[in-house]
Design a protein around this motif. Sequence first.
Motif, mmCIF file in Angstrom:
data_model
loop_
_atom_site.group_PDB
_atom_site.id
_atom_site.type_symbol
_atom_site.label_atom_id
_atom_site.label_comp_id
_atom_site.label_asym_id
_atom_site.label_seq_id
_atom_site.Cartn_x
_atom_site.Cartn_y
_atom_site.Cartn_z
ATOM 1 N N PHE A 307 0.747 -1.280 -0.050
ATOM 2 C CA PHE A 307 0.165 -0.225 0.041
ATOM 3 C C PHE A 307 0.710 1.232 0.129
ATOM 4 C CE2 PHE A 307 -3.926 -2.066 2.200
ATOM 5 C CZ PHE A 307 -4.227 -2.759 1.078
ATOM 6 N N THR A 308 1.956 1.081 0.984
ATOM 7 C CA THR A 308 2.804 2.507 0.926
ATOM 8 C C THR A 308 3.382 2.894 -0.300
ATOM 9 O OG1 THR A 308 3.052 1.961 3.380
ATOM 10 C CG2 THR A 308 4.555 3.506 2.250
ATOM 11 N N LEU A 309 3.942 1.573 -0.866
ATOM 12 C CA LEU A 309 4.552 1.709 -2.156
ATOM 13 C C LEU A 309 3.678 2.192 -3.138
ATOM 14 C CD1 LEU A 309 7.529 1.591 -3.882
ATOM 15 C CD2 LEU A 309 6.855 -0.899 -4.316
ATOM 16 N N ARG A 310 2.509 1.628 -3.334
ATOM 17 C CA ARG A 310 1.546 2.156 -4.559
ATOM 18 C C ARG A 310 1.188 3.508 -4.440
ATOM 19 N NH1 ARG A 310 -2.971 -1.721 -3.375
ATOM 20 N NH2 ARG A 310 -4.017 -0.254 -4.757
ATOM 21 N N TYR A 311 0.893 3.931 -3.161
ATOM 22 C CA TYR A 311 0.519 5.687 -2.991
ATOM 23 C C TYR A 311 1.771 6.192 -3.024
ATOM 24 C CZ TYR A 311 -2.829 8.747 -1.139
ATOM 25 O OH TYR A 311 -3.712 9.892 -1.046
ATOM 26 N N GLY A 312 2.878 5.833 -2.504
ATOM 27 C CA GLY A 312 4.108 6.637 -3.269
ATOM 28 C C GLY A 312 4.441 6.967 -4.411
ATOM 29 N N ILE A 313 4.021 6.114 -5.226
ATOM 30 C CA ILE A 313 4.381 6.109 -6.604
ATOM 31 C C ILE A 313 3.320 7.161 -7.069
ATOM 32 C CG2 ILE A 313 3.911 4.951 -8.955
ATOM 33 C CD1 ILE A 313 6.557 4.126 -7.349
ATOM 34 N N LEU A 314 2.085 7.012 -6.527
ATOM 35 C CA LEU A 314 1.005 7.983 -7.136
ATOM 36 C C LEU A 314 1.554 9.420 -6.451
ATOM 37 C CD1 LEU A 314 -1.656 7.961 -8.375
ATOM 38 C CD2 LEU A 314 -2.944 7.682 -6.263
ATOM 39 N N LEU A 315 1.694 9.650 -5.540
ATOM 40 C CA LEU A 315 2.436 10.866 -4.746
ATOM 41 C C LEU A 315 3.510 11.465 -5.626
ATOM 42 C CD1 LEU A 315 2.138 10.197 -1.170
ATOM 43 C CD2 LEU A 315 0.860 11.989 -2.184
ATOM 44 N N LEU A 316 4.397 10.666 -6.258
ATOM 45 C CA LEU A 316 5.517 11.152 -6.915
ATOM 46 C C LEU A 316 5.237 11.389 -8.363
ATOM 47 C CD1 LEU A 316 8.251 8.602 -6.177
ATOM 48 C CD2 LEU A 316 8.229 11.027 -5.271
ATOM 49 N N MET A 317 4.122 10.800 -8.868
ATOM 50 C CA MET A 317 3.480 11.377 -10.291
ATOM 51 C C MET A 317 2.752 12.609 -9.989
ATOM 52 S SD MET A 317 2.442 7.727 -12.356
ATOM 53 C CE MET A 317 1.258 7.312 -11.157
ATOM 54 N N LYS A 318 2.196 12.915 -8.752
ATOM 55 C CA LYS A 318 1.356 14.068 -8.693
ATOM 56 C C LYS A 318 2.238 15.189 -8.249
ATOM 57 C CE LYS A 318 -2.570 16.070 -6.814
ATOM 58 N NZ LYS A 318 -3.833 16.511 -7.789
ATOM 59 N N TYR A 319 3.266 14.965 -7.987
ATOM 60 C CA TYR A 319 4.465 15.820 -7.367
ATOM 61 C C TYR A 319 5.732 15.593 -8.244
ATOM 62 C CZ TYR A 319 1.172 16.992 -3.912
ATOM 63 O OH TYR A 319 -0.359 17.235 -3.243
ATOM 64 N N PRO A 320 5.781 15.870 -9.390
ATOM 65 C CA PRO A 320 7.027 15.522 -10.273
ATOM 66 C C PRO A 320 8.119 16.189 -9.749
ATOM 67 C CG PRO A 320 5.476 16.975 -11.711
ATOM 68 C CD PRO A 320 4.878 16.504 -10.185
ATOM 69 N N GLU A 321 7.996 17.448 -8.995
ATOM 70 C CA GLU A 321 9.361 18.130 -8.798
ATOM 71 C C GLU A 321 9.906 17.491 -7.591
ATOM 72 O OE1 GLU A 321 5.932 19.327 -6.124
ATOM 73 O OE2 GLU A 321 6.215 19.057 -8.314
ATOM 74 N N VAL A 322 9.318 16.598 -6.942
ATOM 75 C CA VAL A 322 9.781 15.601 -5.656
ATOM 76 C C VAL A 322 10.442 14.434 -6.406
ATOM 77 C CG1 VAL A 322 9.403 14.268 -3.812
ATOM 78 C CG2 VAL A 322 7.966 16.405 -4.005
ATOM 79 N N GLN A 323 9.956 13.910 -7.479
ATOM 80 C CA GLN A 323 10.583 12.857 -8.174
ATOM 81 C C GLN A 323 11.803 13.315 -8.834
ATOM 82 O OE1 GLN A 323 9.411 9.824 -11.807
ATOM 83 N NE2 GLN A 323 8.025 11.201 -11.062
ATOM 84 N N GLU A 324 11.913 14.479 -9.268
ATOM 85 C CA GLU A 324 13.014 15.081 -9.868
ATOM 86 C C GLU A 324 14.239 15.213 -8.953
ATOM 87 O OE1 GLU A 324 14.503 18.885 -12.590
ATOM 88 O OE2 GLU A 324 12.387 18.725 -12.080
ATOM 89 N N LYS A 325 14.081 15.546 -7.639
ATOM 90 C CA LYS A 325 15.034 16.026 -6.747
ATOM 91 C C LYS A 325 15.521 14.475 -6.298
ATOM 92 C CE LYS A 325 13.303 20.103 -5.035
ATOM 93 N NZ LYS A 325 12.772 20.979 -3.557
ATOM 94 N N VAL A 326 14.665 13.340 -6.291
ATOM 95 C CA VAL A 326 15.052 11.972 -5.818
ATOM 96 C C VAL A 326 15.841 11.576 -6.933
ATOM 97 C CG1 VAL A 326 14.428 9.742 -5.510
ATOM 98 C CG2 VAL A 326 13.168 11.669 -4.307
ATOM 99 N N HIS A 327 15.658 11.715 -8.083
ATOM 100 C CA HIS A 327 16.403 11.331 -9.367
ATOM 101 C C HIS A 327 17.824 12.096 -9.206
ATOM 102 C CE1 HIS A 327 12.915 9.874 -12.210
ATOM 103 N NE2 HIS A 327 13.439 9.064 -11.531
ATOM 104 N N GLU A 328 17.831 13.245 -8.949
ATOM 105 C CA GLU A 328 19.240 13.870 -8.986
ATOM 106 C C GLU A 328 20.058 13.304 -7.815
ATOM 107 O OE1 GLU A 328 18.166 17.985 -8.526
ATOM 108 O OE2 GLU A 328 17.562 18.323 -10.512
#
Length: 493
Positions: A307-328
């Motif tokens: 559940f946590t991973l699935r919801y986390g993936i959804l949050l990272l798509m909702k907030y792409p700026e957070v995903q970008e910082k993690v990628h960096e």
Amino acid sequence: MEWAGTLILLLVVIISCYVLITSRRKQLQKGRLPPGPTPLPLIGNFLQIKPAETLKSLLKLREKYGPVFTVYFGTRPVLVLCGHQAVKEALIDKAEEFSGRTTMPSMVPTFQGYGVGFSNGARWKELRRFSLTVLRSFGMGKKSSEERIQEEVQFPLEEFRKTKENPFDPTFFFSRAFSNIICSIAFGKRFDYEDKEFQALVGMVHRFFREISTSWAQFYDIYSNYLNYIPGIYSKIYDAMDMKLFISKKIKKNQETFDSNFPRDYIDCFLIQMEKEKDNPSSEFIMKNLEISILNLILGGIETGSFTLRYGILLLMKYPEVQEKVHEEIDRVIGPNRVPNTGDRRQMPYTDAMIHEVQRYSDVIPMNVAHMVTRDTEFRGYHIPKGMMVLPLLSTVLHDPTMFKYPNAFNPENFLDEYGCFKTNDAFVPFSSGKRICLGESLARMELFLFFTIILQNFQLKSPVPPEDIDLTFQESGFANIPPFYQLSVIPR
């Protein structure tokens, strides 16, 4: 005149119940229970608590009665604890007194007071001590667990690559991966994703969490004392019989090839202890406790992490700026080729903060698993009687405005200091706290870090819909917050 007799009988029943409730309330008032809304005969606080929205109703009552108050589920008084300070005072400062477990009525058919998760007293203490020892012996929190997780993540990655950037539902990819990690400990093996028996188990677990989180389950948990008198009602409660049969078959298979000198899994270790204590009539190492303890491990080890991973993936798509910082951060610390390991966490404060924030915001078990007071105790000037049900609302701790800068928003800065370094927070309690803290906490932390970092090292996550249109509403919100189904596209990096 039959109707008159029926009416008189009904009035007698109502008056008797009213006298009983009034007497009970006076007894509890003498015991100095925390204040709360006045209950009505038979139905308790039905007018204040919407069964389909139990948590929302309790949060509304907190606004009037404060962080500690009493409500009535039918005729049962329940102590409700809200916010970091109140929950800490109970589960940490008075850990022994609040260490009891009471099973919500919707889950009684499944657990019946057996197993490590829902037992009490000597049974719980023995089974918890034994289970922790076994989990550690099979690598929980150690290098061997890390390697097992790193290997397992590769299987959903391979499935993701096959999608060729087309949208897909990741639900069962994640469930199967988390299932295999706990199955390797419980049953001594991982399953192929196409294994029909394994797919059935994953489906059973998902159905269990969905069933006990529905509005019907919440309604039954509050009014089971009366609903059980209605013919056929009890049969509507999900009792996980299909999962029990699955576990029973696995135990029998182990017994056929059992060698006490070479324990392969949790089952073998339990069978060894059963043999050691076979002449002890009061031994807790019996088949019923083995079956239910395995069930506890499976339920706790599969869907909560998934559940946590699935919801986390959804949050990272909702907030792409957070995903970008993690990628960096992943590119800088790990690079594109080396497999991430838990040692990387210390050098990745933003990624670590993001994962903590996903756990906080996803709030998987919002009302906690119900506790019970083990003996009469004083708490904040009130007298709480032995056996009273307690609901420490974890949701109110994880969203406590006195403990988090952005309590109601998804923002990794909740776990970062002014210099961008990771900071701990005592209100971070997704695994509960005190003596009933989750058995697999260290394993779950390791799983989430490795799953997130390995997936994000390999892919960019995109939704078929614009970020602003992504709906974060839970599919069900009761015992568990169940993430919605959604479509995901993965773009190789």
